[in-house]
Design a protein around this motif. Structure first.
Motif, PDB file in Angstrom:
ATOM      1  N   THR A  31       0.882  -1.105  -0.020  1.00 41.81           N
ATOM      2  CA  THR A  31       0.084   0.095  -0.021  1.00 41.81           C
ATOM      3  C   THR A  31       1.115   1.290   0.059  1.00 41.81           C
ATOM      4  OG1 THR A  31      -1.751  -1.268   1.229  1.00 41.81           O
ATOM      5  CG2 THR A  31      -1.820   1.162   1.203  1.00 41.81           C
ATOM      6  N   ASP A  32       1.880   1.275   0.739  1.00 37.56           N
ATOM      7  CA  ASP A  32       2.902   2.284   0.779  1.00 37.56           C
ATOM      8  C   ASP A  32       3.401   2.676  -0.567  1.00 37.56           C
ATOM      9  OD1 ASP A  32       2.515   2.627   3.685  1.00 37.56           O
ATOM     10  OD2 ASP A  32       4.333   1.688   3.928  1.00 37.56           O
ATOM     11  N   ILE A  33       3.364   1.798  -1.523  1.00 39.32           N
ATOM     12  CA  ILE A  33       4.034   1.837  -2.694  1.00 39.32           C
ATOM     13  C   ILE A  33       3.111   2.320  -3.741  1.00 39.32           C
ATOM     14  CG2 ILE A  33       5.418   0.667  -4.753  1.00 39.32           C
ATOM     15  CD1 ILE A  33       6.555  -1.134  -2.740  1.00 39.32           C
ATOM     16  N   PHE A  34       1.765   1.892  -3.817  1.00 37.87           N
ATOM     17  CA  PHE A  34       1.067   1.882  -4.851  1.00 37.87           C
ATOM     18  C   PHE A  34      -0.018   2.765  -4.547  1.00 37.87           C
ATOM     19  CE2 PHE A  34       3.158  -2.329  -6.005  1.00 37.87           C
ATOM     20  CZ  PHE A  34       3.640  -1.932  -6.970  1.00 37.87           C
ATOM     21  N   ALA A  35      -0.504   3.090  -3.231  1.00 39.76           N
ATOM     22  CA  ALA A  35      -1.554   3.581  -3.011  1.00 39.76           C
ATOM     23  C   ALA A  35      -1.320   5.091  -2.128  1.00 39.76           C
ATOM     24  CB  ALA A  35      -2.676   2.912  -2.045  1.00 39.76           C
ATOM     25  N   LEU A  36      -2.190   6.107  -2.720  1.00 41.36           N
ATOM     26  CA  LEU A  36      -2.152   7.365  -1.737  1.00 41.36           C
ATOM     27  C   LEU A  36      -3.154   7.356  -0.677  1.00 41.36           C
ATOM     28  CD1 LEU A  36      -1.352  10.263  -1.782  1.00 41.36           C
ATOM     29  CD2 LEU A  36      -3.359  10.971  -3.520  1.00 41.36           C
ATOM     30  N   GLN A  37      -2.570   7.465   0.689  1.00 43.22           N
ATOM     31  CA  GLN A  37      -3.067   7.330   1.828  1.00 43.22           C
ATOM     32  C   GLN A  37      -3.283   8.653   2.856  1.00 43.22           C
ATOM     33  OE1 GLN A  37      -1.300   3.878   4.036  1.00 43.22           O
ATOM     34  NE2 GLN A  37       0.322   4.250   2.331  1.00 43.22           N
ATOM     35  N   SER A  38      -4.675   8.704   3.096  1.00 44.84           N
ATOM     36  CA  SER A  38      -4.622  10.029   4.150  1.00 44.84           C
ATOM     37  C   SER A  38      -3.866   9.983   5.255  1.00 44.84           C
ATOM     38  CB  SER A  38      -6.264  10.198   4.592  1.00 44.84           C
ATOM     39  OG  SER A  38      -6.550   8.916   5.111  1.00 44.84           O
ATOM     40  N   GLU A  39      -3.069   8.905   5.801  1.00 52.32           N
ATOM     41  CA  GLU A  39      -2.271   8.650   6.880  1.00 52.32           C
ATOM     42  C   GLU A  39      -1.052   9.071   6.436  1.00 52.32           C
ATOM     43  OE1 GLU A  39      -3.096   4.767   8.376  1.00 52.32           O
ATOM     44  OE2 GLU A  39      -4.930   5.270   9.340  1.00 52.32           O
ATOM     45  N   VAL A  96      -2.818  13.986  -9.713  1.00 59.45           N
ATOM     46  CA  VAL A  96      -2.297  14.304  -8.150  1.00 59.45           C
ATOM     47  C   VAL A  96      -3.201  15.074  -7.449  1.00 59.45           C
ATOM     48  CG1 VAL A  96      -0.343  15.635  -6.986  1.00 59.45           C
ATOM     49  CG2 VAL A  96       0.340  14.056  -8.979  1.00 59.45           C
ATOM     50  N   LEU A  97      -3.636  16.211  -8.139  1.00 58.67           N
ATOM     51  CA  LEU A  97      -4.539  16.938  -7.394  1.00 58.67           C
ATOM     52  C   LEU A  97      -5.724  16.466  -6.899  1.00 58.67           C
ATOM     53  CD1 LEU A  97      -3.924  20.419  -9.189  1.00 58.67           C
ATOM     54  CD2 LEU A  97      -3.038  19.770  -6.936  1.00 58.67           C
ATOM     55  N   TRP A 137       5.918   9.850  -3.509  1.00 60.00           N
ATOM     56  CA  TRP A 137       6.020   9.118  -4.789  1.00 60.00           C
ATOM     57  C   TRP A 137       4.629   8.474  -4.967  1.00 60.00           C
ATOM     58  CZ3 TRP A 137       8.180   7.863   0.042  1.00 60.00           C
ATOM     59  CH2 TRP A 137       7.612   6.988   0.918  1.00 60.00           C
ATOM     60  N   ALA A 138       3.849   8.141  -3.882  1.00 59.39           N
ATOM     61  CA  ALA A 138       2.618   7.601  -4.052  1.00 59.39           C
ATOM     62  C   ALA A 138       1.559   8.671  -4.886  1.00 59.39           C
ATOM     63  CB  ALA A 138       1.967   7.397  -2.768  1.00 59.39           C
ATOM     64  N   TRP A 139       2.170  10.039  -4.709  1.00 56.90           N
ATOM     65  CA  TRP A 139       1.015  10.863  -5.355  1.00 56.90           C
ATOM     66  C   TRP A 139       1.064  10.518  -7.038  1.00 56.90           C
ATOM     67  CZ3 TRP A 139       2.896  16.606  -3.996  1.00 56.90           C
ATOM     68  CH2 TRP A 139       2.960  16.795  -2.729  1.00 56.90           C
ATOM     69  N   PHE A 140       2.341   9.851  -7.286  1.00 56.61           N
ATOM     70  CA  PHE A 140       2.314   9.713  -9.042  1.00 56.61           C
ATOM     71  C   PHE A 140       1.940   8.243  -9.227  1.00 56.61           C
ATOM     72  CE2 PHE A 140       4.679  13.270  -8.293  1.00 56.61           C
ATOM     73  CZ  PHE A 140       4.289  14.207  -9.376  1.00 56.61           C
ATOM     74  N   GLY A 146      -9.202  10.239 -11.684  1.00 55.62           N
ATOM     75  CA  GLY A 146      -9.218  11.643 -11.389  1.00 55.62           C
ATOM     76  C   GLY A 146      -8.668  12.331 -12.790  1.00 55.62           C
ATOM     77  N   ALA A 147      -7.584  11.710 -13.180  1.00 55.86           N
ATOM     78  CA  ALA A 147      -7.113  12.325 -14.749  1.00 55.86           C
ATOM     79  C   ALA A 147      -8.192  12.093 -15.853  1.00 55.86           C
ATOM     80  CB  ALA A 147      -5.873  11.466 -14.959  1.00 55.86           C
ATOM     81  N   ALA A 148      -8.763  10.986 -15.809  1.00 57.29           N
ATOM     82  CA  ALA A 148      -9.642  10.434 -16.824  1.00 57.29           C
ATOM     83  C   ALA A 148     -10.912  11.590 -16.741  1.00 57.29           C
ATOM     84  CB  ALA A 148     -10.077   9.081 -16.804  1.00 57.29           C
TER      85      ALA A 148
END
Length: 304
Positions: A118-126, A180-181, A132-135, A204-206
């Protein structure tokens, strides 16, 4: 309105070359008349020749004016990718999907769904500080084909049009920036509501791409399920309604579901704003249906 990439003359209805993505006047519209790199794959001077153009004489026609020469110009170091960044992003999505569920779990101890994964592939609120996860979260998707296939279809059809209108350089900023935004907006809302969340996906981008087209091509016909003709502004309105309803349903991930409605809405709004910004700065072909087929005259696209 754009400048011919070959002679520099201003033309009201530029032709877009299918091979190199350049914009040309009627005299230089044919590949052989503008020394098209697409006809000279083995000629270093065709694609890889050094570009001396600066921002002051930039004739790319893109919306953002860079401080240096556009690397996507004919002769620039990224000329092979000009007009093809939609396919690059789609390729990165599918490669990342394979890394998530087939490669990383099989060659490391990091299993899908684990905290390390999850730390690698997901953007987390925590952990919004995991830059890096932003992208990576933009290109990551759920294990089912439905998620990545759905986003791929939207990006494939909408992305090619938007890239053609704003140029590959500006398209990169739009795609990554909105992705990202939208993700940060989603987890920001989660922090405000006190509901921890993690998300991934290019939705989001789509949706931003859809928003751009809604402003600059409001009468563009979209074939829903490849069958039902619908104006894009109607489709956008429906997505906005679903997203707002989902958020007001009491949860950022409403009903305990797995749909990031907030990210969808943020992406859509960003696209609408960007479309408003560029609508008077891009050259549009005739109105056509969207859904595939070969390009029509003047750079338009035919329906299925």
């Amino acid at each position: 309105m754009a400048n011919c990439d070959e002679c520099g003359d201003e033309t009201n209805m530029p032709y877009t070359c299918n091979r190199c993505g350049g914009k040309f006047c009627g005299t230089h519209r044919l590949p052989e008349n503008h020394d098209c790199p697409g006809l000279q794959w083995n000629d270093p001077q065709g694609v890889w020749a050094e570009e001396t153009t600066t921002a002051s004489d930039d004739s790319e026609g893109g919306v953002l004016s860079g401080l240096t020469a556009d690397p996507f110009r004919r002769g620039g170091p990224l000329a092979y990718f000009r007009g093809n960044m939609t396919f690059v992003f789609l390729g990165l999505m599918w490669v990342t999907w394979a890394l998530q569920y087939f490669i990383v779990p099989n060659v490391t101890d990091i299993q899908a769904g684990s905290q390390a994964w999850t730390d690698i592939f997901a953007l987390q609120s925590e952990h919004p500080e995991y830059v890096w996860a932003w992208f990576t979260s933009i290109f990551s998707h759920a294990p089912s084909l439905y998620h990545i296939a759905g986003n791929s279809i939207v990006i494939f059809f909408f992305g090619r049009l938007v890239e053609e209108y704003v140029g590959s350089r500006d398209y990169i900023f739009l795609f990554l920036g909105s992705g990202v935004l939208a993700g940060l907006g989603h987890i920001g809302l989660a922090l405000v509501t006190g509901e921890p969340t993690a998300l991934y996906g290019a939705s989001g981008a789509a949706l931003a791409l859809m928003g751009v087209l809604t402003i600059i091509r409001p009468n563009l016909t979209v074939l829903i399920y490849f069958i039902i003709p619908t104006p894009i502004w109607v489709l956008t309105g429906l997505y906005a309604l679903v997203s707002v309803t989902g958020i007001l349903g009491g949860s950022v991930m409403p009903g305990g579901g797995n749909v990031a409605h907030a990210a969808h809405l943020f992406g859509l709004v960003l696209g609408l704003l960007y479309g408003q910004y560029v609508k008077d700065k891009v050259s549009l072909p005739r109105e056509t249906s969207l859904g595939g087929g070969r390009r029509g005259g003047g750079g338009g696209r035919g329906p299925f």
